[in-house]
Scaffold this motif. Sequence first.
Motif, PDB file in Angstrom:
ATOM      1  N   PRO A  67       0.830  -1.212   0.000  1.00  0.00           N
ATOM      2  CA  PRO A  67       0.000   0.000   0.000  1.00  0.00           C
ATOM      3  C   PRO A  67       0.859   1.255   0.000  1.00  0.00           C
ATOM      4  O   PRO A  67       1.846   1.355   0.726  1.00  0.00           O
ATOM      5  CB  PRO A  67      -0.807  -0.132   1.295  1.00  0.00           C
ATOM      6  CG  PRO A  67      -0.859  -1.604   1.549  1.00  0.00           C
ATOM      7  CD  PRO A  67       0.449  -2.145   1.059  1.00  0.00           C
ATOM      8  N   GLY A  68       0.465   2.210  -0.829  1.00  0.00           N
ATOM      9  CA  GLY A  68       1.211   3.457  -0.932  1.00  0.00           C
ATOM     10  C   GLY A  68       2.208   3.485  -2.075  1.00  0.00           C
ATOM     11  O   GLY A  68       2.767   4.536  -2.382  1.00  0.00           O
ATOM     12  N   PHE A  69       2.436   2.323  -2.723  1.00  0.00           N
ATOM     13  CA  PHE A  69       3.364   2.290  -3.853  1.00  0.00           C
ATOM     14  C   PHE A  69       2.801   3.081  -5.020  1.00  0.00           C
ATOM     15  O   PHE A  69       1.631   2.942  -5.375  1.00  0.00           O
ATOM     16  CB  PHE A  69       3.609   0.842  -4.284  1.00  0.00           C
ATOM     17  CG  PHE A  69       4.391   0.723  -5.576  1.00  0.00           C
ATOM     18  CD1 PHE A  69       5.765   0.842  -5.575  1.00  0.00           C
ATOM     19  CD2 PHE A  69       3.735   0.524  -6.781  1.00  0.00           C
ATOM     20  CE1 PHE A  69       6.480   0.742  -6.760  1.00  0.00           C
ATOM     21  CE2 PHE A  69       4.440   0.421  -7.968  1.00  0.00           C
ATOM     22  CZ  PHE A  69       5.819   0.536  -7.954  1.00  0.00           C
ATOM     23  N   ARG A  70       3.654   3.930  -5.659  1.00  0.00           N
ATOM     24  CA  ARG A  70       3.234   4.708  -6.832  1.00  0.00           C
ATOM     25  C   ARG A  70       4.404   4.760  -7.809  1.00  0.00           C
ATOM     26  O   ARG A  70       5.540   5.030  -7.417  1.00  0.00           O
ATOM     27  CB  ARG A  70       2.844   6.138  -6.448  1.00  0.00           C
ATOM     28  CG  ARG A  70       1.715   6.228  -5.454  1.00  0.00           C
ATOM     29  CD  ARG A  70       1.230   7.661  -5.249  1.00  0.00           C
ATOM     30  NE  ARG A  70       2.308   8.627  -5.332  1.00  0.00           N
ATOM     31  CZ  ARG A  70       2.197   9.839  -5.928  1.00  0.00           C
ATOM     32  NH1 ARG A  70       1.061  10.188  -6.488  1.00  0.00           N
ATOM     33  NH2 ARG A  70       3.214  10.670  -5.944  1.00  0.00           N
ATOM     34  N   THR A  71       4.111   4.482  -9.074  1.00  0.00           N
ATOM     35  CA  THR A  71       5.175   4.568 -10.076  1.00  0.00           C
ATOM     36  C   THR A  71       5.632   6.008 -10.259  1.00  0.00           C
ATOM     37  O   THR A  71       6.771   6.252 -10.671  1.00  0.00           O
ATOM     38  CB  THR A  71       4.682   4.007 -11.416  1.00  0.00           C
ATOM     39  OG1 THR A  71       3.487   4.692 -11.812  1.00  0.00           O
ATOM     40  CG2 THR A  71       4.390   2.518 -11.312  1.00  0.00           C
ATOM     41  N   GLU A  72       4.752   6.970  -9.934  1.00  0.00           N
ATOM     42  CA  GLU A  72       5.126   8.383 -10.093  1.00  0.00           C
ATOM     43  C   GLU A  72       6.260   8.802  -9.166  1.00  0.00           C
ATOM     44  O   GLU A  72       6.938   9.801  -9.418  1.00  0.00           O
ATOM     45  CB  GLU A  72       3.912   9.289  -9.826  1.00  0.00           C
ATOM     46  CG  GLU A  72       2.797   9.143 -10.848  1.00  0.00           C
ATOM     47  CD  GLU A  72       1.792   8.067 -10.439  1.00  0.00           C
ATOM     48  OE1 GLU A  72       2.171   7.194  -9.614  1.00  0.00           O
ATOM     49  OE2 GLU A  72       0.663   8.090 -10.948  1.00  0.00           O
ATOM     50  N   ASP A  73       6.477   8.015  -8.078  1.00  0.00           N
ATOM     51  CA  ASP A  73       7.541   8.374  -7.148  1.00  0.00           C
ATOM     52  C   ASP A  73       8.923   8.168  -7.758  1.00  0.00           C
ATOM     53  O   ASP A  73       9.892   8.798  -7.324  1.00  0.00           O
ATOM     54  CB  ASP A  73       7.412   7.553  -5.861  1.00  0.00           C
ATOM     55  CG  ASP A  73       6.156   7.927  -5.085  1.00  0.00           C
ATOM     56  OD1 ASP A  73       5.617   9.022  -5.325  1.00  0.00           O
ATOM     57  OD2 ASP A  73       5.697   7.110  -4.266  1.00  0.00           O
ATOM     58  N   ASP A  74       9.048   7.279  -8.720  1.00  0.00           N
ATOM     59  CA  ASP A  74      10.314   7.060  -9.423  1.00  0.00           C
ATOM     60  C   ASP A  74       9.984   6.606 -10.850  1.00  0.00           C
ATOM     61  O   ASP A  74      10.141   5.434 -11.190  1.00  0.00           O
ATOM     62  CB  ASP A  74      11.166   6.016  -8.699  1.00  0.00           C
ATOM     63  CG  ASP A  74      12.629   6.053  -9.170  1.00  0.00           C
ATOM     64  OD1 ASP A  74      12.879   6.597 -10.271  1.00  0.00           O
ATOM     65  OD2 ASP A  74      13.493   5.540  -8.446  1.00  0.00           O
ATOM     66  N   PRO A  75       9.489   7.512 -11.689  1.00  0.00           N
ATOM     67  CA  PRO A  75       9.005   7.108 -13.018  1.00  0.00           C
ATOM     68  C   PRO A  75      10.097   6.499 -13.893  1.00  0.00           C
ATOM     69  O   PRO A  75       9.830   5.608 -14.695  1.00  0.00           O
ATOM     70  CB  PRO A  75       8.471   8.406 -13.608  1.00  0.00           C
ATOM     71  CG  PRO A  75       9.118   9.504 -12.823  1.00  0.00           C
ATOM     72  CD  PRO A  75       9.317   8.961 -11.454  1.00  0.00           C
ATOM     73  N   GLY A  76      11.333   6.975 -13.737  1.00  0.00           N
ATOM     74  CA  GLY A  76      12.406   6.425 -14.550  1.00  0.00           C
ATOM     75  C   GLY A  76      12.654   4.960 -14.252  1.00  0.00           C
ATOM     76  O   GLY A  76      12.789   4.133 -15.159  1.00  0.00           O
ATOM     77  N   ALA A  77      12.701   4.616 -12.958  1.00  0.00           N
ATOM     78  CA  ALA A  77      12.923   3.215 -12.578  1.00  0.00           C
ATOM     79  C   ALA A  77      11.753   2.340 -13.002  1.00  0.00           C
ATOM     80  O   ALA A  77      11.936   1.222 -13.493  1.00  0.00           O
ATOM     81  CB  ALA A  77      13.135   3.121 -11.067  1.00  0.00           C
ATOM     82  N   ALA A  78      10.520   2.859 -12.825  1.00  0.00           N
ATOM     83  CA  ALA A  78       9.341   2.080 -13.210  1.00  0.00           C
ATOM     84  C   ALA A  78       9.343   1.804 -14.711  1.00  0.00           C
ATOM     85  O   ALA A  78       9.066   0.686 -15.152  1.00  0.00           O
ATOM     86  CB  ALA A  78       8.073   2.825 -12.800  1.00  0.00           C
ATOM     87  N   ALA A  79       9.662   2.830 -15.507  1.00  0.00           N
ATOM     88  CA  ALA A  79       9.697   2.637 -16.957  1.00  0.00           C
ATOM     89  C   ALA A  79      10.796   1.661 -17.361  1.00  0.00           C
ATOM     90  O   ALA A  79      10.614   0.838 -18.266  1.00  0.00           O
ATOM     91  CB  ALA A  79       9.897   3.991 -17.644  1.00  0.00           C
ATOM     92  N   GLU A  80      11.935   1.723 -16.661  1.00  0.00           N
ATOM     93  CA  GLU A  80      13.038   0.817 -16.973  1.00  0.00           C
ATOM     94  C   GLU A  80      12.667  -0.634 -16.668  1.00  0.00           C
ATOM     95  O   GLU A  80      12.996  -1.559 -17.419  1.00  0.00           O
ATOM     96  CB  GLU A  80      14.275   1.222 -16.169  1.00  0.00           C
ATOM     97  CG  GLU A  80      15.495   0.332 -16.380  1.00  0.00           C
ATOM     98  CD  GLU A  80      16.062   0.434 -17.796  1.00  0.00           C
ATOM     99  OE1 GLU A  80      16.888  -0.427 -18.152  1.00  0.00           O
ATOM    100  OE2 GLU A  80      15.684   1.371 -18.535  1.00  0.00           O
ATOM    101  N   ILE A  81      11.953  -0.839 -15.546  1.00  0.00           N
ATOM    102  CA  ILE A  81      11.493  -2.195 -15.211  1.00  0.00           C
ATOM    103  C   ILE A  81      10.617  -2.741 -16.320  1.00  0.00           C
ATOM    104  O   ILE A  81      10.794  -3.870 -16.790  1.00  0.00           O
ATOM    105  CB  ILE A  81      10.735  -2.180 -13.867  1.00  0.00           C
ATOM    106  CG1 ILE A  81      11.718  -1.957 -12.711  1.00  0.00           C
ATOM    107  CG2 ILE A  81       9.963  -3.479 -13.662  1.00  0.00           C
ATOM    108  CD1 ILE A  81      11.049  -1.709 -11.378  1.00  0.00           C
TER     109      ILE A  81
END
Length: 501
Positions: free
Chosen positions: A471-485
């Motif tokens: 709970p509380g996880f958001r891709t917006e907090d680290d968009p670069g890492a999320a996109a890389e994943i």
Amino acid sequence: MRYLILGVTEARDETGAPFPIGGARLRALLAALALRAGRRASVADLVDDVWGDDPPQDAPAALQALIARLRRALGGRDTITAESAGGYRLAAAPDDIDLHRFARLAAQGGRELAADPATAARTLAAALSLWRGPALADLPEPARTAHAAGPEARRSTALRDRIEADLRSGATVPAALLPEIEALIEASPYDEPLRAQQLRALRAAGRPADALAAYERTRRTLSDALGTTPGPELATLHAQLLHPTHPTPQPKPGSAAPSAEAAPQSVAPQSAAQQPAAQQPAAPQAAADGAARGNLRPRLTSFVGRDPELAALRTDLARLRLVTLTGPGGSGKTRLAEHAAAAHPEAGWIVELARLDDPAAVPGAVLSALGLRENSLVARENTVAAADPTTQLVEHCAHRSLLLVLDNCEHVIGAAAELAEELLARCPGVRILATSREPLGVPGESLRPVEPLPDPVALRLLADRGAAARPGFRTEDDPGAAAEICRRLDGLPLAIELAAA
């Protein structure tokens, strides 16, 4: 403050934001304190719960240091008080702790069941929604087993009560209750009230033949394992199924479906799979005894993306009789097929072929998915030799309209293709949606490649599954890492879900 111990231990503030409680010992200590719901917890009990069979040499001092760390993590000394009689107490009311709130709601729902099943169903659903995993998951053994046995038993009782409330109120589609009932039966195979719920759900879903087959399985199980016969409740249900109050509606004169012998024996010049709907033989009506709505499983997670593919697939299934979804493993073929089948007007039956290693077992797997193996009990009782599986399938499907989902055909591609062609040729009301890493190669087959998710949709899936896992996880907090994943996982839904978990 809210404390969550039905799953991984968490503490949350009034906004729902979690406190960072790192370390297994801290989580175990918080779980042990929350378990006692504001009551005093002795030093000896806390040491046993936190360290199990391997306590430190100076356990009281180690516990005192751990208490200090937990107070800092929770934001202040007032959260945990030292008792004059010895021990510690978590400053929280029972309703601040999910376990005790669950117990209150479960008891309330049990009382409401007799007088107001619809209200009871809502109360019990709210109670069960508090569970996020195994109770007291952070306590070491044997403390976890000792403390969790009671809550897990109350959870099972609440689930049974909620199913009973849903059956009585009629607010839930009966077929949707069957997976939960069957999972409970697997854990408690000799529980007759559960078996009775299964029969009632099948009957309410319009599947009396399946209900009779389930009764026969129950009778055999009780006889073979315990040497007993079904009790009064099951016996009464069996009698009601054999002699229903309302007669089965008869087909109108002149509307009888053709017999199996009259079905076409070969593929017409234009293949059955590619005949447009206007040129196909008129699809026979479902059997008058109430056709089942299939065996599609209710999904517990959202379906993210694939809206264009789903719309195109629905269009294909409205005009074509064989559509194959192709793509690499993990691309989401099965999930897309299930959603398309759930929206299809005809009954949808999924046949899982991934576990088969013998091509000859394919027709039998379809029989099992349709529930026809159990129905052959009647044939055996009349000493009639059972036909081969393909013949049984043709005889069953020749007069019915249904959608077969043949999942993971690549494991037995030749046998799946042969059976699909046979059913399409001889059963005009059958449509087939297949998933495979390669085409079936049946004449008239329509292929729909399932591509990796585009970047925006892949990010949405990662965000959705990540928030479910933490709970509380958001891709917006680290968009670069999320996109890389998502890029490294090639946009494959299964890989993204595993990474999120």
